[in-house]
Write a protein that holds these residues in place. Sequence first.
Motif, PDB file in Angstrom:
ATOM      1  N   GLN A  12       0.825  -1.206   0.000  1.00  0.00           N
ATOM      2  CA  GLN A  12       0.000   0.000   0.000  1.00  0.00           C
ATOM      3  C   GLN A  12       0.863   1.261   0.000  1.00  0.00           C
ATOM      4  OE1 GLN A  12      -2.625   0.277   3.333  1.00  0.00           O
ATOM      5  NE2 GLN A  12      -3.654   2.136   2.584  1.00  0.00           N
ATOM      6  N   GLU A  13       1.945   1.246   0.806  1.00  0.00           N
ATOM      7  CA  GLU A  13       2.818   2.412   0.855  1.00  0.00           C
ATOM      8  C   GLU A  13       3.507   2.657  -0.473  1.00  0.00           C
ATOM      9  OE1 GLU A  13       5.510   1.784   4.024  1.00  0.00           O
ATOM     10  OE2 GLU A  13       4.014   1.951   5.624  1.00  0.00           O
ATOM     11  N   LEU A  14       3.930   1.564  -1.144  1.00  0.00           N
ATOM     12  CA  LEU A  14       4.627   1.721  -2.424  1.00  0.00           C
ATOM     13  C   LEU A  14       3.677   2.228  -3.509  1.00  0.00           C
ATOM     14  CD1 LEU A  14       7.290   1.300  -3.981  1.00  0.00           C
ATOM     15  CD2 LEU A  14       6.458  -0.980  -4.584  1.00  0.00           C
ATOM     16  N   LEU A  15       2.419   1.835  -3.441  1.00  0.00           N
ATOM     17  CA  LEU A  15       1.473   2.267  -4.465  1.00  0.00           C
ATOM     18  C   LEU A  15       1.219   3.769  -4.387  1.00  0.00           C
ATOM     19  CD1 LEU A  15      -1.132  -0.640  -4.270  1.00  0.00           C
ATOM     20  CD2 LEU A  15       0.586  -0.280  -6.031  1.00  0.00           C
ATOM     21  N   GLY A  16       1.353   4.340  -3.193  1.00  0.00           N
ATOM     22  CA  GLY A  16       1.166   5.783  -3.052  1.00  0.00           C
ATOM     23  C   GLY A  16      -0.219   6.250  -3.436  1.00  0.00           C
ATOM     24  N   ILE A  17      -1.248   5.582  -2.929  1.00  0.00           N
ATOM     25  CA  ILE A  17      -2.622   5.928  -3.266  1.00  0.00           C
ATOM     26  C   ILE A  17      -2.988   7.257  -2.612  1.00  0.00           C
ATOM     27  CG2 ILE A  17      -5.027   5.183  -3.097  1.00  0.00           C
ATOM     28  CD1 ILE A  17      -4.022   2.317  -2.979  1.00  0.00           C
ATOM     29  N   ASP A  18      -3.490   8.177  -3.396  1.00  0.00           N
ATOM     30  CA  ASP A  18      -3.893   9.490  -2.910  1.00  0.00           C
ATOM     31  C   ASP A  18      -5.196   9.344  -2.134  1.00  0.00           C
ATOM     32  OD1 ASP A  18      -4.428  12.107  -2.406  1.00  0.00           O
ATOM     33  OD2 ASP A  18      -4.513  12.733  -4.518  1.00  0.00           O
ATOM     34  N   PRO A  19      -5.231   9.736  -0.863  1.00  0.00           N
ATOM     35  CA  PRO A  19      -6.484   9.620  -0.096  1.00  0.00           C
ATOM     36  C   PRO A  19      -7.633  10.387  -0.733  1.00  0.00           C
ATOM     37  CG  PRO A  19      -4.626  10.089   1.352  1.00  0.00           C
ATOM     38  CD  PRO A  19      -4.137  10.269  -0.053  1.00  0.00           C
ATOM     39  N   ASP A  20      -7.330  11.444  -1.455  1.00  0.00           N
ATOM     40  CA  ASP A  20      -8.372  12.234  -2.099  1.00  0.00           C
ATOM     41  C   ASP A  20      -8.619  11.816  -3.546  1.00  0.00           C
ATOM     42  OD1 ASP A  20      -8.532  13.725   0.246  1.00  0.00           O
ATOM     43  OD2 ASP A  20      -6.935  15.093  -0.418  1.00  0.00           O
ATOM     44  N   GLY A  21      -8.011  10.716  -3.958  1.00  0.00           N
ATOM     45  CA  GLY A  21      -8.154  10.286  -5.353  1.00  0.00           C
ATOM     46  C   GLY A  21      -9.398   9.476  -5.627  1.00  0.00           C
ATOM     47  N   GLY A  22     -10.174   9.167  -4.597  1.00  0.00           N
ATOM     48  CA  GLY A  22     -11.412   8.420  -4.801  1.00  0.00           C
ATOM     49  C   GLY A  22     -11.244   6.918  -4.812  1.00  0.00           C
ATOM     50  N   ILE A  23     -10.047   6.400  -4.518  1.00  0.00           N
ATOM     51  CA  ILE A  23      -9.807   4.951  -4.479  1.00  0.00           C
ATOM     52  C   ILE A  23      -9.470   4.554  -3.047  1.00  0.00           C
ATOM     53  CG2 ILE A  23      -8.387   3.044  -5.308  1.00  0.00           C
ATOM     54  CD1 ILE A  23      -7.972   4.553  -7.892  1.00  0.00           C
ATOM     55  N   GLU A  24     -10.211   3.569  -2.554  1.00  0.00           N
ATOM     56  CA  GLU A  24     -10.042   3.095  -1.177  1.00  0.00           C
ATOM     57  C   GLU A  24      -9.250   1.788  -1.181  1.00  0.00           C
ATOM     58  OE1 GLU A  24     -12.791   1.592   2.610  1.00  0.00           O
ATOM     59  OE2 GLU A  24     -13.719   2.285   0.746  1.00  0.00           O
ATOM     60  N   PHE A  25      -8.259   1.701  -0.331  1.00  0.00           N
ATOM     61  CA  PHE A  25      -7.457   0.476  -0.187  1.00  0.00           C
ATOM     62  C   PHE A  25      -7.822  -0.173   1.145  1.00  0.00           C
ATOM     63  CE2 PHE A  25      -3.937  -2.207   0.913  1.00  0.00           C
ATOM     64  CZ  PHE A  25      -3.455  -2.692  -0.288  1.00  0.00           C
ATOM     65  N   VAL A  26      -8.214  -1.457   1.100  1.00  0.00           N
ATOM     66  CA  VAL A  26      -8.642  -2.184   2.295  1.00  0.00           C
ATOM     67  C   VAL A  26      -7.712  -3.371   2.515  1.00  0.00           C
ATOM     68  CG1 VAL A  26     -10.498  -3.460   3.426  1.00  0.00           C
ATOM     69  CG2 VAL A  26     -11.034  -1.496   1.958  1.00  0.00           C
ATOM     70  N   ASN A  27      -7.013  -3.373   3.623  1.00  0.00           N
ATOM     71  CA  ASN A  27      -6.175  -4.515   4.016  1.00  0.00           C
ATOM     72  C   ASN A  27      -6.998  -5.369   4.965  1.00  0.00           C
ATOM     73  OD1 ASN A  27      -4.288  -6.335   4.863  1.00  0.00           O
ATOM     74  ND2 ASN A  27      -2.716  -4.831   5.410  1.00  0.00           N
TER      75      ASN A  27
END
Length: 495
Positions: A343-358
């Motif tokens: 998740q850290e490497l992907l660098g998902i923007d919290p405001d980008g509209g994509i939710e990451f669920v572990n």
Amino acid sequence: MTENTIQEESAASDGDRSVPLSRGLSLKLLVLTVLFVLIAEVLIFLPSIANFRLRWLEERLGTAAAVSTVLVEDDATSLSRAVQDDVLMAIGAKAIAVRDEGVSRLLVVADMPPQVDKHIDLAAAGPMDAMMGAVDTLFFGGHRMLRVFGKVGDSDKEFELVVPDKKLRNAMLVYSRNVAFLSLLISLITAMLVFYAINRIMIRPIRAMTGSMLAFSRAPDDPRRIIEPEDRGDEIGVAERELAGMQRQLQKTLGEHKHLADLGLAVSKINHDMRNILASAQLMSDRLRLVKDPTVQSFVPKLVRALDRAVSYSEGVMAYGRTQEAPPSRRRLRLRQLVDDVQELLGIDPDGGIEFVNAVDPAFEVDADSEQLFRVLTNLCRNALEAMAADRERAVVNRLTISAERIGSVSRIFVADTGPGLPQKARDNLFAAFRGSARSGGTGLGLAIAHELVRAHGGSLELVESVGGRTVFSVTIPAQPVRLEDARGSLRRPA
């Protein structure tokens, strides 16, 4: 370049691979056809020569019957010796007799032979007896005396004829010669017709396919070397179409392999310089450790791990260009922590509209190579993010979820997203490099690499589901088998 030109070039350069006429199918077909027709003629010849022998004897006996009728009406004793000899000479017989109501009467006789060698009853001659008699006369006759008897027509009288078989054998030899000549002529004509027909239907297309294969082997990247199938519905037409399809597929595969080789060379060159740049970045990250800023200190460990992985991947690419992926170095891993690193490497923007669920249980452990499993999950997650990023509607749920379960000694990791799903072309070529990409301009290498790494663990990567709004990949990794020696050693250790 025409097909004939290609065949001529192939024959000139591949003379040792061409088939000479003396060993070709054409000559074999011609010889076999002549041989088989001759065998058929021989099988027909036996009943034919037997029938000729019987007809010859029946004609002589019929002539004798006609003469006997005249002699019975007129007194045979009134005939002079010269007349009797003329009658017997005309028939070619030694004696003529008639049997009526059990009484036998000798009508005409001249030079009565001391003995008769064979007695032939024309009425009782069966097919096998007739053929055996014909062969016996043909090969061993010429000096025998035959007694031929039987009824002629509707007459109640039985006529007998004593005749030498010399003329019969001579007539049979002439008949056999004519039949042999005719059989050979028929064999040659039949062979030529069969050869012409089969050569047009089979031999020429097979020769064309052979020439096409030889020409294609010389230049498989030349589209002109692909055979052009004829419009036929038989087996030859099917073979030509299948050969053309295989040649096209092979040409396409060779092109892809060449593309891969060129890409590998380019990547190796770029990777060599990239590795030097990453080494410099590592030195800079080491200096950042000396900065006392708390924000910098919080990002330094992540930066160092990312750079270490980049250097490791760079070295791995160089190794892959030489051979293949290194075998996995398996250890017990905490999967949830590994997913956090992804998740850290992907660098998902919290405001980008994509939710990451572990959704992995903190206590869940997997037996795998940490770096290779990290690459597998990273590739799967990047594909999912790219698929969901194409959807710009704010109301659409874009969620990437990683979960896991254990069944016995097998671990299953699920990577699920709420993207639009994979198109049919991507599903048909799911793990094929340069063909399994779900987006325009993609290479499809991510899934191909992930599939190879999972298989190196003895597991499998599968597409569980792919519909609009849900795509699920499953990574199945079985635990390492325990060596029997290690298990025994652990049992011997004191508690």
